[in-house]
Design an enzyme around this catalytic site. Structure first.
Site, PDB file in Angstrom:
ATOM      1  N   TRP A 160       0.791  -1.224   0.000  1.00 41.44           N
ATOM      2  CA  TRP A 160       0.000   0.000   0.000  1.00 41.44           C
ATOM      3  C   TRP A 160       0.827   1.279   0.000  1.00 41.44           C
ATOM      4  O   TRP A 160       0.314   2.351  -0.290  1.00 41.44           O
ATOM      5  CB  TRP A 160      -0.945   0.037   1.204  1.00 41.44           C
ATOM      6  CG  TRP A 160      -0.305  -0.208   2.557  1.00 41.44           C
ATOM      7  CD1 TRP A 160      -0.354  -1.373   3.276  1.00 41.44           C
ATOM      8  CD2 TRP A 160       0.467   0.712   3.344  1.00 41.44           C
ATOM      9  NE1 TRP A 160       0.339  -1.235   4.456  1.00 41.44           N
ATOM     10  CE2 TRP A 160       0.843   0.036   4.530  1.00 41.44           C
ATOM     11  CE3 TRP A 160       0.867   2.036   3.177  1.00 41.44           C
ATOM     12  CZ2 TRP A 160       1.610   0.644   5.522  1.00 41.44           C
ATOM     13  CZ3 TRP A 160       1.630   2.648   4.161  1.00 41.44           C
ATOM     14  CH2 TRP A 160       1.994   1.952   5.314  1.00 41.44           C
ATOM     15  N   SER A 239       6.066  -7.361   3.559  1.00 41.50           N
ATOM     16  CA  SER A 239       6.808  -7.661   4.783  1.00 41.50           C
ATOM     17  C   SER A 239       7.548  -8.983   4.662  1.00 41.50           C
ATOM     18  O   SER A 239       7.153  -9.886   3.919  1.00 41.50           O
ATOM     19  CB  SER A 239       5.868  -7.708   5.980  1.00 41.50           C
ATOM     20  OG  SER A 239       5.071  -8.877   5.949  1.00 41.50           O
ATOM     21  N   GLU A 260      10.885  -8.454  -2.635  1.00 41.20           N
ATOM     22  CA  GLU A 260      11.395  -7.211  -2.075  1.00 41.20           C
ATOM     23  C   GLU A 260      10.725  -7.076  -0.724  1.00 41.20           C
ATOM     24  O   GLU A 260       9.534  -6.760  -0.633  1.00 41.20           O
ATOM     25  CB  GLU A 260      11.083  -6.034  -3.000  1.00 41.20           C
ATOM     26  CG  GLU A 260      11.920  -4.807  -2.708  1.00 41.20           C
ATOM     27  CD  GLU A 260      11.317  -3.942  -1.626  1.00 41.20           C
ATOM     28  OE1 GLU A 260      11.829  -4.023  -0.481  1.00 41.20           O
ATOM     29  OE2 GLU A 260      10.366  -3.221  -1.892  1.00 41.20           O
ATOM     30  N   CYS A 294      10.088   0.977   2.850  1.00 42.69           N
ATOM     31  CA  CYS A 294      11.108  -0.001   3.245  1.00 42.69           C
ATOM     32  C   CYS A 294      12.501   0.607   3.149  1.00 42.69           C
ATOM     33  O   CYS A 294      13.433   0.127   3.793  1.00 42.69           O
ATOM     34  CB  CYS A 294      11.001  -1.251   2.391  1.00 42.69           C
ATOM     35  SG  CYS A 294      11.116  -0.933   0.618  1.00 42.69           S
TER      36      CYS A 294
END
Length: 486
Positions: A160, A239, A260, A294
């Site tokens: 998101w 995640s 990723e 991230c």
């Protein structure tokens, strides 16, 4: 629940709200609500895919694969180029959708929209440039021919936090390689992905080449899709815990997978570094996308000779940020994606305080919606919560170090290895330190490294494979060796 219309005007932007399967916009039997995190209200609703819809999407992608894989490379390239041109002409529409369903600031949303469009341009160029190999074997008995072929149907799962860029970063190389795709966007931000699919449809993508299924049941849907023998690859951004679950499922079929995953990015401010440059870089590395990235700097290791000056200057810079709705371009910091996400970040701040940290909030956030003032947390010790957990919000824990060696050791003391930031007295020292960091990407004396032309990915538990750059298209290609006597 009643089926949603297949097109809706959201914030002045026309958005398809159905499932996109086989070139058709299908209402679906259930509705997935999409919320505006800035106003904490329902924004819209999209078709909520079930397992049958997912298999229909795989069937459509599988049926379209043969013709698309055999299409001229220039044909694929020109469609992607047209998609870039459409997105570039309509960046404000894309940015508005991103703000409405994600909450980020206007500057961040427009920057993301431009970044997202760039993947279509980059991979439109890469589509025609995949190299092969043709040479005599050393034994002299045959010619070695090495070619590449598309893996087939690619299942793409996006998060998101960058709803446009994560979609295009996967769709563009998959399509350039000759693959067809089933895209499952995050349930919080499906509108942008559906808008991107419509851009590709307008650019001339044949029916079935791109399919989009938003769902409130991602676990069962993904498990079924990954078990389908017609699916040739998985590309996931999200995640690490979820990535490990998906890897377990792909292992049953030895399915090629690129991941990723999470990050725990260190930002090092070394002895002799320019503090003002470090603060300017930290503002980008930490606050881009409101910290919900991230790649966001997650923990700050600052030399003892600079720590007070850096913390004071960083806090002062944060206090100048205007916090509010991203629809107002004057605001620098928007909302987090949900009130629940905001509360998770606040809980991390409370835990840091219980461990002896000294949090200090900068600025005043609106009381309605998922807004959060940025925090600097002083007095954090390496190994405490904020140095172990991925914060995903505007919180900066500062750890004092007494040497470069100590900073590097602490930076490497993590299961993650996505990106690091180094602020040093000069480039030579910065590069020397970068080479000692267990990180797949390092930004030296700057606060951002991401670029569609560069390989993006992680070491250790931050991922497998690379997106972007020359490597990105190869995640969707199989290497085939042909031995022939010429």
């Amino acid at each position: 629940m009643t089926a949603p219309p297949t097109v809706e005007i959201v914030g002045g932007v026309e958005v398809p709200t159905g499932l996109f399967i086989g070139g058709q916009w299908i209402p679906g039997e259930r509705t997935l609500d999409v919320r505006d995190p800035a106003a904490d209200r329902r924004l819209s609703g999209v078709a909520d895919a079930g397992v049958t819809d997912a298999l229909d999407a795989v069937s459509a992608a599988h049926a379209a694969f043969g013709p698309w894989a055999s299409a001229a490379l220039r044909t694929r390239a020109e469609i992607l180029r047209r998609a870039f041109e459409i997105m570039t002409a309509e960046l404000d529409e894309c940015a508005r959708l991103i703000v409405l369903e994600n909450g980020k600031s206007w500057a961040d949303a427009r920057g993301e929209a431009a970044y997202a469009a760039e993947f279509f341009r980059w991979f439109s160029e890469e589509a025609c440039r995949v190299p092969g190999d043709f040479r005599m074997a050393p034994a002299g008995d045959k010619t070695i021919v090495v070619d590449h072929r598309p893996v087939g149907v690619a299942y793409l799962i996006t998060p998101w936090n960058f709803p446009a860029a994560m979609a295009t970063r996967k769709l563009a190389p998959a399509l350039a390689a000759g693959c067809t795709a089933v895209l499952k966007p995050a349930g919080e931000t499906p509108l942008t992905a559906l808008w991107v699919a419509r851009v590709l449809q307008r650019a001339g993508v044949p029916d079935g080449v791109v399919n989009v299924i938003a769902t409130s049941r991602p676990g069962p849907v993904s498990e079924l899709v990954l078990a389908d023998r017609r699916v040739g690859a998985l590309s996931f951004t999200g995640s690490t815990p979820v990535g490990k679950i998906l890897l377990g499922q792909t292992a049953r079929r030895a399915l090629p997978s690129s991941m990723e995953l999470g990050g725990n990015a260190p930002l090092l401010v070394l002895e002799g570094a320019d503090v003002q440059d470090a603060v300017a870089g930290a503002m980008v590395a930490k606050m881009r996308n409101g910290g919900s990235a991230c790649t966001a700097a997650n923990r700050f290791y600052v030399h003892e000779s600079l720590v007070t000056e850096f913390a004071d200057a960083f806090e002062k810079a944060l206090s100048t940020l205007s916090i509010g709705s991203g629809l107002d371009p004057a605001n620098d910091l928007g909302a987090l994606v949900s009130v629940r996400e905001r509360d998770k970040v606040l809980d991390l701040v409370r835990r840091a305080e219980q461990e002896g940290g000294r949090p200090s909030a900068s600025g005043t956030a609106p009381t309605t919606g998922a807004f959060l003032s940025p925090y600097v947390v002083r007095g954090v010790r390496h190994g405490q919560t904020l140095t172990r957990e991925e914060i995903f919000g505007p919180v900066a824990p500062i750890v004092t170090v007494d040497s470069t060696d100590q900073a590097i050791a602490m930076a490497n003391d993590t299961d993650y290895g996505l990106i690091s930031y180094v602020f040093a007295k000069d480039r030579a020292e910065g590069i020397s330190v970068a080479r000692r960091l267990e990180s797949a990407m390092v930004a030296v004396n700057r606060g951002v490294a991401s670029d569609p032309a560069a390989p993006f990915g992680g070491m250790k538990e931050s991922g497998l494979g690379r997106e972007g750059g020359f490597a990105g298209i190869h995640e969707f290609l199989e290497t085939q060796y042909i031995a022939v006597d010429l």
